[in-house]
Design an enzyme around this catalytic site. Structure first.
Site, mmCIF file in Angstrom:
data_model
loop_
_atom_site.group_PDB
_atom_site.id
_atom_site.type_symbol
_atom_site.label_atom_id
_atom_site.label_comp_id
_atom_site.label_asym_id
_atom_site.label_seq_id
_atom_site.Cartn_x
_atom_site.Cartn_y
_atom_site.Cartn_z
ATOM 1 N N VAL A 268 30.110 6.332 -5.825
ATOM 2 C CA VAL A 268 28.799 7.137 -6.051
ATOM 3 C C VAL A 268 29.073 8.574 -6.330
ATOM 4 O O VAL A 268 28.463 9.199 -7.175
ATOM 5 C CB VAL A 268 28.038 6.933 -4.696
ATOM 6 C CG1 VAL A 268 26.699 8.026 -4.685
ATOM 7 C CG2 VAL A 268 27.665 5.301 -4.689
ATOM 8 N N ASP B 234 37.341 16.045 -2.474
ATOM 9 C CA ASP B 234 37.829 14.697 -1.595
ATOM 10 C C ASP B 234 38.898 15.085 -0.767
ATOM 11 O O ASP B 234 39.525 15.843 -1.335
ATOM 12 C CB ASP B 234 38.179 13.712 -2.759
ATOM 13 C CG ASP B 234 38.092 12.201 -2.031
ATOM 14 O OD1 ASP B 234 37.184 11.492 -2.407
ATOM 15 O OD2 ASP B 234 38.890 11.748 -1.227
ATOM 16 N N LEU C 75 22.615 2.869 -8.357
ATOM 17 C CA LEU C 75 23.309 2.693 -9.412
ATOM 18 C C LEU C 75 24.150 1.258 -9.220
ATOM 19 O O LEU C 75 24.366 1.114 -8.102
ATOM 20 C CB LEU C 75 24.282 3.668 -9.749
ATOM 21 C CG LEU C 75 25.356 4.142 -8.767
ATOM 22 C CD1 LEU C 75 26.622 3.245 -8.829
ATOM 23 C CD2 LEU C 75 25.847 5.640 -9.218
ATOM 24 N N GLU D 100 27.488 -0.947 -10.155
ATOM 25 C CA GLU D 100 28.719 -0.955 -10.621
ATOM 26 C C GLU D 100 28.504 -1.809 -12.122
ATOM 27 O O GLU D 100 27.848 -2.627 -12.370
ATOM 28 C CB GLU D 100 29.574 -1.814 -9.692
ATOM 29 C CG GLU D 100 29.938 -0.785 -8.619
ATOM 30 C CD GLU D 100 30.908 -1.380 -7.821
ATOM 31 O OE1 GLU D 100 31.935 -1.990 -8.242
ATOM 32 O OE2 GLU D 100 31.003 -0.996 -6.465
ATOM 33 N N LYS E 8 16.449 2.459 0.737
ATOM 34 C CA LYS E 8 17.456 1.612 0.090
ATOM 35 C C LYS E 8 18.173 0.735 0.620
ATOM 36 O O LYS E 8 18.246 -0.357 -0.161
ATOM 37 C CB LYS E 8 18.789 2.982 0.426
ATOM 38 C CG LYS E 8 20.198 2.534 0.050
ATOM 39 C CD LYS E 8 20.526 2.210 -1.424
ATOM 40 C CE LYS E 8 21.810 1.669 -1.523
ATOM 41 N NZ LYS E 8 22.549 1.886 -2.755
ATOM 42 N N LEU F 163 17.306 -13.278 -10.727
ATOM 43 C CA LEU F 163 17.028 -14.797 -10.415
ATOM 44 C C LEU F 163 18.111 -15.527 -11.105
ATOM 45 O O LEU F 163 17.786 -16.612 -11.554
ATOM 46 C CB LEU F 163 15.869 -15.017 -10.912
ATOM 47 C CG LEU F 163 14.346 -14.547 -9.998
ATOM 48 C CD1 LEU F 163 13.344 -15.084 -10.742
ATOM 49 C CD2 LEU F 163 14.713 -15.237 -8.749
ATOM 50 N N ALA G 223 21.389 -17.945 -10.675
ATOM 51 C CA ALA G 223 21.848 -18.569 -9.739
ATOM 52 C C ALA G 223 23.437 -18.868 -9.897
ATOM 53 O O ALA G 223 23.859 -18.375 -11.094
ATOM 54 C CB ALA G 223 21.088 -20.155 -9.891
ATOM 55 N N CYS H 72 28.450 -3.626 -1.713
ATOM 56 C CA CYS H 72 27.056 -3.189 -1.312
ATOM 57 C C CYS H 72 26.158 -4.341 -0.672
ATOM 58 O O CYS H 72 25.911 -4.063 0.568
ATOM 59 C CB CYS H 72 26.211 -2.752 -2.351
ATOM 60 S SG CYS H 72 26.975 -1.281 -3.308
ATOM 61 N N LYS I 290 31.619 -8.959 -10.135
ATOM 62 C CA LYS I 290 30.517 -9.172 -11.204
ATOM 63 C C LYS I 290 31.499 -8.662 -12.447
ATOM 64 O O LYS I 290 32.481 -7.735 -12.335
ATOM 65 C CB LYS I 290 29.386 -8.484 -10.783
ATOM 66 C CG LYS I 290 29.393 -6.757 -10.604
ATOM 67 C CD LYS I 290 28.447 -6.199 -10.309
ATOM 68 C CE LYS I 290 27.768 -5.537 -11.607
ATOM 69 N NZ LYS I 290 26.543 -4.699 -11.336
HETATM 70 C C1 UGA Z 1 23.811 -3.047 -6.011
HETATM 71 C C2 UGA Z 1 22.356 -2.901 -6.674
HETATM 72 O O1 UGA Z 1 21.940 -3.594 -7.704
HETATM 73 C C3 UGA Z 1 22.275 -1.378 -7.012
HETATM 74 O O2 UGA Z 1 20.948 -1.290 -6.940
HETATM 75 C C4 UGA Z 1 22.596 -0.473 -5.552
HETATM 76 O O3 UGA Z 1 22.591 0.630 -5.751
HETATM 77 C C5 UGA Z 1 24.252 -0.805 -5.096
HETATM 78 O O4 UGA Z 1 24.135 -2.415 -4.942
HETATM 79 C C6 UGA Z 1 24.526 0.119 -4.046
HETATM 80 O O5 UGA Z 1 23.883 -0.082 -3.013
HETATM 81 O O6 UGA Z 1 25.299 0.671 -4.320
HETATM 82 P P1 UGA Z 1 26.098 -3.720 -7.311
HETATM 83 O O7 UGA Z 1 26.629 -4.090 -5.984
HETATM 84 O O8 UGA Z 1 27.011 -2.581 -8.091
HETATM 85 O O9 UGA Z 1 24.663 -3.139 -7.213
HETATM 86 O O10 UGA Z 1 25.649 -5.086 -8.169
HETATM 87 P P2 UGA Z 1 24.613 -5.976 -8.605
HETATM 88 O O11 UGA Z 1 24.462 -6.067 -10.195
HETATM 89 O O12 UGA Z 1 23.459 -5.955 -7.712
HETATM 90 O O13 UGA Z 1 25.508 -7.281 -8.114
HETATM 91 C C7 UGA Z 1 25.492 -7.723 -6.789
HETATM 92 C C8 UGA Z 1 26.061 -9.136 -6.496
HETATM 93 O O14 UGA Z 1 24.931 -9.873 -6.807
HETATM 94 C C9 UGA Z 1 27.095 -9.579 -7.576
HETATM 95 O O15 UGA Z 1 28.100 -10.364 -6.820
HETATM 96 C C10 UGA Z 1 26.369 -10.389 -8.756
HETATM 97 O O16 UGA Z 1 27.204 -11.446 -9.442
HETATM 98 C C11 UGA Z 1 25.328 -10.965 -7.773
HETATM 99 N N1 UGA Z 1 24.101 -11.548 -8.486
HETATM 100 C C12 UGA Z 1 23.295 -10.500 -9.115
HETATM 101 C C13 UGA Z 1 23.588 -12.694 -8.465
HETATM 102 O O17 UGA Z 1 24.413 -13.586 -7.977
HETATM 103 N N2 UGA Z 1 22.596 -13.128 -9.225
HETATM 104 C C14 UGA Z 1 21.911 -12.255 -9.909
HETATM 105 O O18 UGA Z 1 20.766 -12.581 -10.317
HETATM 106 C C15 UGA Z 1 22.192 -10.858 -9.762
#
Ligand code: UGA
Length: 434
Positions: free
Chosen positions: A11, A30, A155, A157, A206, A252, A254, A262, A322
């Site tokens: 971040v 840092d 944000l 990743e 948050k 959504l 699966a 996070c 991801k």
């Molecule tokens: C998440 C939130 O989306 C951000 O808004 C937030 O700022 C961030 O955490 C944080 O707290 O710093 P992030 O962890 O980078 O972001 O990734 P996501 O895209 O949210 O995905 C999280 C997990 O959910 C991944 O393992 C992804 O594969 C999974 N996922 C996501 C699913 O299984 N299905 C989906 O439809 C979407």
């Protein structure tokens, strides 16, 4: 404006680069000398699309600086952001020791006659801002003026730079008009709506946002289980419900469940703080349960198709939590690899960006590494897709079939089209699709 960001992790670094890009002068601090040395040499400690170019550009323009000195950062800035880790403790609650330490460090370098806005950007449980303010007040002996503000970050990743440059909203939680006005100035160049709240509400937004997104994922995963039992198709169900604007199609998808640094941590923290406040959020416990069950159900499918895993040659595509990141922290893909290795399978993995960190952190011991997706599948008796990298969808299915010993595909992310895969002569199992 002159900004300081304490903590040059995910971040902190991305925020610093984006603030510099819109014209602010930014000092990233840092306490890890090796990390700062690396950044000073132009090397970027994380992979994030677009970040390296942005950092190089703004360092060259002298708008982005790096130091290990909190004093230098605080002295030279109007606004000081705290972006240090808030890791989970074994009981799910948050370890706030880094935040507390930074609050003390800031307090002792605040000078008499100055005013600073201290902004918490790290993800923290509600009421942390109050404690940060109290700590600074206690440790500052000069009577320097300051206000504490909460400014959570949303944000993702893999698209962190574009999320930060084009935010849906900015949340600023503050109890002082002066501090809020300065924060509005910081964010003016981003041209996004700024939602001003009190500090506690901002902190809660948050945790509530991340939990809601995780809830959506567990919801569709639970629906996927019903689809499997009934012969329906979860992709069609997701399209059907997601096209209702009140629901929305995002999150959504699966799969084998959410991971990363996070969601698992934040859901556990939200449960812990709700327990602590005497209002247990039991719905979120179910969200966690569904998430874990999803991975187990997937492993069960693999076990029942292969009968015995011992000595079976299994390829796994994907290690990161991801796509478009090199982050392997709390990755479900890694859990899958480890489970297969533990059961005696002969596992070969490939990931476009995640192999270095997975090896460095010793997360996939016992698995072999391949140089490409096809190489990993060479001679395999089963292939598992654990992360939905676009590159995997582009692999030629004829070539894949040729190199595999027995062409069994287990797609944990519904990346491929079942009909295309089956018409290429491969046996295909995915999530929530007949
Ligand atoms: C998440 C939130 O989306 C951000 O808004 C937030 O700022 C961030 O955490 C944080 O707290 O710093 P992030 O962890 O980078 O972001 O990734 P996501 O895209 O949210 O995905 C999280 C997990 O959910 C991944 O393992 C992804 O594969 C999974 N996922 C996501 C699913 O299984 N299905 C989906 O439809 C979407």
């Amino acid at each position: 404006m002159k900004l300081c960001i304490i903590g040059s992790g995910y971040v902190g670094l991305v925020s610093g680069a984006c603030f510099a890009e819109v014209g602010h002068e930014v000092i990233c601090v840092d306490n890890n000398q090796a990390k700062i040395d690396m950044l000073l040499k132009g090397k970027i400690p994380i992979y994030e699309p677009g970040l390296e170019e942005l950092i190089h550009k703004n360092v060259a323009a002298k708008r982005l600086h790096f130091t290990t000195s909190t004093e230098e950062g605080v002295d030279k800035s109007d606004v000081v952001f705290i972006a240090v880790p808030t890791p989970p403790q074994p009981d799910g609650s948050v370890d706030l020791s880094y935040i507390e330490k930074v609050a003390r460090e800031i307090a002792v370098v605040l000078k008499a006659g100055t005013y600073r806005v201290i902004v918490d950007k790290s993800t923290v449980p509600v009421r942390t801002g109050e404690k940060v303010a109290e700590t600074i007040r206690r440790y500052n002996k000069t009577g320097a003026e300051f206000d504490v503000v909460s400014n959570p970050e949303f944000l993702r990743e893999g698209c962190a730079v574009s999320d930060l440059m084009n935010p849906d909203r900015i949340v600023v939680g503050g109890n002082s008009e002066k501090a809020v006005a300065l924060m509005q100035k910081v964010y003016e160049p981003f041209m996004a709506p700024v939602l001003v709240t009190d500090i506690n509400s901002a902190e809660l937004i948050k945790h509530a946002a991340n939990s809601f997104l995780a809830l959506k994922i567990s919801y569709i995963n639970a629906v996927a289980q019903i689809c499997e039992a009934s012969g329906a198709d979860v992709e069609k169900v997701a399209a059907g419900i997601g096209s209702d604007k009140r629901i929305g199609r995002n999150f959504l998808n699966a799969g084998i469940g959410y991971g990363g640094s996070c969601f698992p941590k934040d859901i556990a923290a939200f449960i812990a703080i709700s327990d602590e406040l005497g209002v247990p959020f039991t719905l979120l416990k179910e969200v966690e349960k569904i998430n874990e069950a999803q991975r187990e159900r997937f492993l069960t499918k693999i076990r029942s198709a292969l009968w015995v895993l011992q000595e079976k040659k299994v390829a796994v595509w994907g290690l990161t939590f991801k796509p478009d990141t090199d982050d392997v922290r709390s990755s479900v893909a890694i859990d899958v690899v480890r489970a297969l290795v533990a059961e005696g399978a002969d596992v070969t993995v490939y990931d476009p960006k995640g192999m270095e960190k997975a090896t460095e952190y010793k997360l996939i011991e016992g698995a072999k590494l391949a140089n490409s997706a096809l190489e990993a599948a060479q001679g395999a008796e089963a292939l598992i897709i654990a992360t939905e990298w676009k590159d995997f969808a582009a692999v030629d299915l004829e070539d894949l079939k040729k190199v595999m010993h027995t062409p069994l595909i287990f797609d944990g992310r519904n990346l491929l089209n079942p009909e295309t895969v089956r018409s290429a002569g491969l046996t295909y199992t995915s999530i929530g699709r007949a």
